[in-house]
Enzyme design. Structure first.
Site, mmCIF file in Angstrom:
data_model
loop_
_atom_site.group_PDB
_atom_site.id
_atom_site.type_symbol
_atom_site.label_atom_id
_atom_site.label_comp_id
_atom_site.label_asym_id
_atom_site.label_seq_id
_atom_site.Cartn_x
_atom_site.Cartn_y
_atom_site.Cartn_z
ATOM 1 N N GLU A 1 0.820 -1.227 0.000
ATOM 2 C CA GLU A 1 0.000 0.000 0.000
ATOM 3 C C GLU A 1 0.849 1.270 0.000
ATOM 4 O O GLU A 1 0.812 2.070 0.943
ATOM 5 C CB GLU A 1 -0.961 -0.001 1.196
ATOM 6 N N GLU B 1 -6.325 -8.197 -0.299
ATOM 7 C CA GLU B 1 -6.695 -8.235 1.122
ATOM 8 C C GLU B 1 -8.184 -7.991 1.263
ATOM 9 O O GLU B 1 -8.765 -7.197 0.515
ATOM 10 C CB GLU B 1 -5.999 -7.113 1.905
HETATM 11 C C1 GLA Z 1 -4.040 -2.670 5.086
HETATM 12 C C2 GLA Z 1 -2.624 -3.219 5.122
HETATM 13 C C3 GLA Z 1 -2.485 -4.436 5.973
HETATM 14 C C4 GLA Z 1 -3.281 -4.312 7.235
HETATM 15 C C5 GLA Z 1 -4.714 -4.062 6.868
HETATM 16 C C6 GLA Z 1 -5.646 -4.031 8.037
HETATM 17 O O1 GLA Z 1 -4.773 -3.080 4.019
HETATM 18 O O2 GLA Z 1 -2.097 -3.465 3.859
HETATM 19 O O3 GLA Z 1 -1.119 -4.606 6.253
HETATM 20 O O4 GLA Z 1 -2.789 -3.275 7.995
HETATM 21 O O5 GLA Z 1 -4.806 -2.832 6.225
HETATM 22 O O6 GLA Z 1 -6.964 -3.804 7.628
#
Ligand code: GLA
Ligand code: ZN
Length: 744
Positions: A150, A305
C-alpha cells in the site's frame, strides 16, 4: 496477462510473529488445508527479521516456511519488505525518514515513513530485495512478487524537492513555459528559475493550483519510480516472477492508472463497511471499486486483502453476518478477480492489529464461526475454479480520472462545500449496473474503441487529445452522456477560452454559459419537454449544481426576459409551484421547434464537418428544462446527433431516478445487450465473465429479502448455488453456458 491455474485463496501470513511457537506454525498448515487455502503472502513487513542488523541476514526461518508451505500445496506471494524499515536503518541513516510539508523530519515509526528519493534507502532496499530474490525468487512455491505494501504519502525533504524541480524542468523545458502554464502572473507568483520552486505547503504556497496538481503528479511519478526500481532490483538478481502492488479503496494519493502500467497484474485491498447501510448500497460501492481495478489493465485482477471478520480500524468493528463473507468474496470473483485473499490468516497477538479479524483468531481453533465461513468460501472457490483467467467484457464505460479529481477538488468554486464527484460518478455507474451490465470504469487515457456507450461525469479537466477522442467516438456511432462541469480546464488547470465544454460544443450542440451553485437546502427540477417525454417519465429534482447552457434555437438564458411568453409553462406564467402535469412543456414552448423548425428526434440541418463527419449545426434537442429559478424553461437535459452517434448532456446534479431513466433509454438506443434475465430485482447484482469457451452469469442477492431469478436463455445451467427461484439474502448463483451453445 498473468495466468494462474486456480483461483487464489488465502491471505497475508506473518509466521515471523510466531517463530517461538513451532506447534502453531504446524497447526497453520493443517488449518490451511481445512480451509482450502492455496496461497499466502509472506514477508510484507519482515525486514527487521530478515536483516536484524545492517548486513546480517537471517533468511532461514523464511526459507523453511516457504519450503513447508510448498510441501503442503500452498503457494506464496512473496513481498519486498520496503513498507516499513528497521530501526537500525533509521537511526544510522536519518535521511531515510520522511520530512513533512513544513520541513520537519519524522521520528522512526509507522509504516510508509521513508523517502523514495533517498539514495541510502534505495541502496538498502536493493540489498534486501536482491537477497530475497536470490534465495527465494525462483522457488517453485512463489507465484508472484508483492511489491512493498500500500504505497502512499509523500516526502518533502530537500532531496525530494530537488527531484521535483528536475521533474518540472523536464516537463516544461524553460521557466517561461512553466510560468505561462501555471498562470503565475496572478498574485505576483512568477518564478525566475526552477531552483526557486518549492513543493506546496500549508505554511507556504497552497493556492497555485497548477503547482499543486503537478506536485501530485510528481508524487505518483516518484512512487512509481520507486516501485519500478524495486522490481528492477529483483529482475537484476534473476527473478522473473510477475509483480503486483496492492492498491487501496478510493485512494486519491496516487494515480493508479499510471502505476498500473508497470505491474504485471493489478491487486487491491477491500474493507467495505457491510451492515452499515443497505447491503446493496455497499455492494454497489464495492463493485465499482472492483471495476475500477479491473479496468486499469482490462484484465483479471487480484483481491489482495479483505477481512474475514471485523475490521478493527473502522469506527465501529462490525462482525460479518453469516453468509456475508462468501457473498463479499464471490462478488470480487464476479467482477473479475482471480483471487480471494485476506488480511490476515492468523490474528496477531499484540500491537495495533491484534483485534483485526483473521481466519484463525486468538482462541486458535478451527471450530469457530469465522473459520467455518472461511472454509465454506474456500470450497466454493474450488467449484468455481474454471472462472480463473476468464474476462469481463463491457460495452459500457464510465470515465473516472484521478487527475481530474485532484484538479476539480482543489479549485475554488463552484461549490466549495461539496462537488460530489464520486456521487456523480456513482449515479451513472448505478444506472448501468441496475440493468445488469458489465461496466468498465476507465480513466481519460484509455481507448474508447469497443464501447457502445460512455458516461463522462464531471470531467472538469480535459487532457490533451481527450476532446478529439470523444468526438471521434461519437462520430463513429457511440453514445456519450456527459454532465455539467466538463471540459473546463486544460492539463495545467488553465481555463479554456472561447467556450466550454472545450472542443466539444458542436458535438453536444450547446455551449455551457454559467453554473449556479445551490445551497444545501435549495433544489430545482427537470421538466420533460415533449421531445423528452419518451425518456423522462416524471419530474426529477436536482441539487448542488445547475449549469445554464445555450442551445441554438432553444430558450436562452441570455434572452430571458426579452422574450414573449412562448417559453412559459402550459398554465401561463405559473412558475415553479405548478403541479407535475402542468409543468410538462412542449418542444415548441422551449423555443426549440419555433426557431429551428426541428421536430422531436430530428437532428436538424446536417452538414459535413471538416473531418467529414455528419455535423449538426442547429443545436441540441432539448429533452428537459429547468422548472424554477430565473433559468426556468432553459435546458436541463439535451441530446444531439453527431455523425453516427448521439451526445447527451446532463446539465445539473440530478437524483438517481433521473439517471436511471436517461440511461435506460440510452442503453436501448445504443443497442447494448442486456443479460438474459426476466427481471433484475432491486439489490440483486449481475455480472458476466467469459472464457471464449463458456459464459458465466453470476447473480448475487444483496437485497433484504429472498428473490426469484429467472434466466430466459435455456442454454444456461446452474454450476454453483442452490435454487435460483429462491435466492436468499447473501446467496450467489452462478450459471454457465458453453460457447458451443449446446447443453453438455
Ligand atoms: C491494510 C494493510 C495491511 C493491514 C490491513 C488491516 O490493508 O495493507 O497490512 O494493515 O490494512 O486492515
Ligand atoms: Zn524525501
Amino acid at each position: 496477462m498473468v495466468k494462474f491455474d486456480q483461483l487464489l485463496y488465502g491471505g497475508d501470513y506473518n509466521p515471523e510473529q510466531w517463530l517461538e511457537y513451532p506447534e502453531i506454525l504446524e497447526k497453520d498448515l493443517e488449518y490451511m488445508r481445512l480451509a482450502k487455502i492455496n496461497t499466502v503472502s509472506v514477508g510484507i513487513f519482515s525486514w527487521a527479521m530478515l536483516e536484524p542488523e545492517e548486513g546480517v541476514f537471517r533468511f532461514e526461518w523464511l526459507e523453511e516456511i516457504v519450503d513447508r508451505l510448498y510441501e503442503n500445496g500452498v503457494s506464496v506471494i512473496l513481498a519486498t519488505p520496503s513498507g516499513a524499515r528497521p530501526k537500525w536503518l533509521a537511526d544510522k541513516y536519518p535521511e531515510v525518514l520522511r520530512v513533512d510539508e513544513s520541513g520537519h523530519r519524522n521520528f522512526f515509526g509507522g509504516r510508509h515513513n521513508h523517502c523514495y528519493t533517498s539514495p541510502v534507502y534505495r541502496e538498502k532496499v536493493k540489498i534486501i530485495n536482491q537477497e530475497l530474490a536470490r534465495r527465494l525468487g525462483n522457488h517453485p512455491a512463489v507465484r508472484l512478487w508483492h511489491i512493498s505494501n500500500e504505497y502512499g504519502g509523500a516526502c518533502y525533504c530537500p532531496l525530494c524537492q530537488e527531484e521535483f524541480r528536475r521533474w518540472l524542468r523536464e516537463k516544461y523545458g524553460t521557466i517561461e513555459e512553466l510560468n505561462r502554464r501555471w498562470c503565475t502572473a496572478f498574485w505576483s507568483h512568477r518564478y525566475n528559475d526552477f531552483a526557486q520552486i518549492e513543493a506546496p505547503s500549508q505554511r507556504g504556497e497552497r493556492e497555485l493550483h497548477a503547482l499543486k496538481l503537478d506536485w501530485k503528479r510528481f508524487v505518483t511519478a516518484r512512487t512509481t519510480d520507486f516501485m519500478r526500481y524495486e522490481i528492477s532490483c529483483l529482475r537484476e538478481a534473476g527473478s522473473k516472477k510477475p509483480a503486483t502492488t496492492n492498491m487501496m479503496y478510493h485512494f486519491g494519493g496516487l494515480n493508479y492508472a499510471e502505476m498500473a502500467k508497470y505491474v504485471d497484474v493489478v491487486s487491491w485491498d477491500t474493507y467495505p463497511t457491510w451492515h452499515k447501510e443497505k447491503e446493496h448500497v455497499t455492494a454497489l460501492d464495492c463493485g465499482m471499486q472492483h471495476d475500477i481495478m479491473r479496468s486499469l489493465k482490462k484484465q483479471p485482477f487480484l483481491l489482495m486483502e479483505s477481512c474475514p471478520s471485523s475490521t478493527n480500524w473502522q469506527s465501529v468493528s462490525k462482525l460479518k453476518k453469516p453468509g456475508m463473507l462468501q457473498a463479499q468474496s464471490l462478488q470480487a470473483i464476479a467482477h473479475g478477480s482471480d483471487s480471494v485473499l485476506y488480511f490476515q490468516f492468523r490474528q496477531s497477538q499484540g500491537a495495533s492489529e491484534k483485534f483485526h479479524g483473521a481466519v484463525v483468531d486468538h482462541y486458535g481453533g478451527s471450530d469457530t464461526r469465522v473459520f467455518r465461513e472461511a472454509a465454506k468460501t474456500g470450497a466454493s472457490l474450488e467449484v468455481l475454479r474454471e472462472l480463473c483467467g476468464t474476462e469481463v467484457h463491457a460495452e459500457a464505460a464510465v470515465l473516472y480520472d484521478w487527475e481530474n479529481r485532484w484538479a476539480m477538488e482543489d479549485a475554488q468554486g463552484p461549490r466549495n462545500r461539496g462537488l460530489f464527484y464520486k456521487e456523480t460518478l456513482e449515479k451513472s455507474y448505478r444506472a448501468l449496473r441496475r440493468l445488469g451490465l458489465n461496466v468498465d470504469v476507465i480513466d481519460m487515457g484509455k481507448e474508447l474503441d469497443g464501447y457502445r456507450l460512455v458516461a463522462v461525469p464531471m470531467m472538469y479537466l480535459f487532457k490533451d487529445g481527450f476532446a478529439e477522442k470523444l468526438r471521434s467516438f461519437t462520430a463513429q456511432g457511440g453514445t456519450v452522456l456527459m454532465t455539467y462541469w466538463s471540459g473546463i480546464v486544460d492539463e495545467t488547470d488553465r481555463c479554456f477560452l472561447g467556450g466550454t465544454p472545450h472542443g466539444l460544443m458542436d458535438v453536444f450542440g450547446l455551449r455551457s454559459a454559467e453554473i449556479d451553485g445551490l445551497y444545501d437546502w435549495e433544489s430545482n427540477t427537470a421538466v420533460p419537454t415533449e421531445c423528452g417525454q419518451g425518456i423522462l417519465k416524471q419530474i426529477h429534482t436536482c441539487r448542488a449544481l445547475c449549469e445554464l447552457v445555450e442551445v441554438k434555437g432553444a430558450k436562452s438564458v441570455l434572452t430571458l426576459g426579452e422574450e414573449d411568453c412562448d417559453a412559459e409553462t402550459e398554465k401561463g406564467s405559473e412558475k415553479a409551484s405548478g403541479s407535475e402535469k402542468e409543468m410538462v412543456m412542449k418542444c415548441g414552448e422551449s423555443g426549440h421547434e419555433k426557431k429551428t423548425g426541428k421536430k422531436c428526434g430530428e437532428s436538424g440541418d446536417e452538414e459535413k464537418s471538416v473531418d467529414g463527419h455528419e455535423k449538426s449545426d442547429s443545436g441540441a434537442e432539448v429533452l428537459a428544462v429547468y422548472g424554477s429559478d430565473f433559468y426556468e424553461g432553459t435546458p436541463a437535459l439535451t441530446r444531439n446527433v453527431y455523425g453516427k452517434g448521439t451526445a447527451y448532456y446532463i446539465c445539473a446534479d440530478f437524483e438517481q431516478s433521473f439517471y436511471d431513466e436517461v440511461f435506460d433509454y440510452a442503453v436501448k438506443e445504443a443497442r447494448i445487450s442486456i443479460p438474459p434475465l426476466a427481471e433484475i430485482p432491486q439489490g440483486v447484482e449481475v455480472m458476466q465473465r467469459d472464457s471464449g469457451e463458456a459464459s458465466y452469469l453470476m447473480i448475487q442477492n444483496f437485497s433484504e429479502t429472498e428473490q426469484e431469478i429467472i434466466v430466459t436463455d435455456p442454454e444456461y445451467d446452474v454450476m454453483f448455488g442452490k435454487d435460483p427461484k429462491r435466492l436468499k439474502k447473501y446467496e450467489t448463483v452462478v450459471f454457465r453456458k458453453s460457447a458451443a451453445g449446446k447443453k453438455e
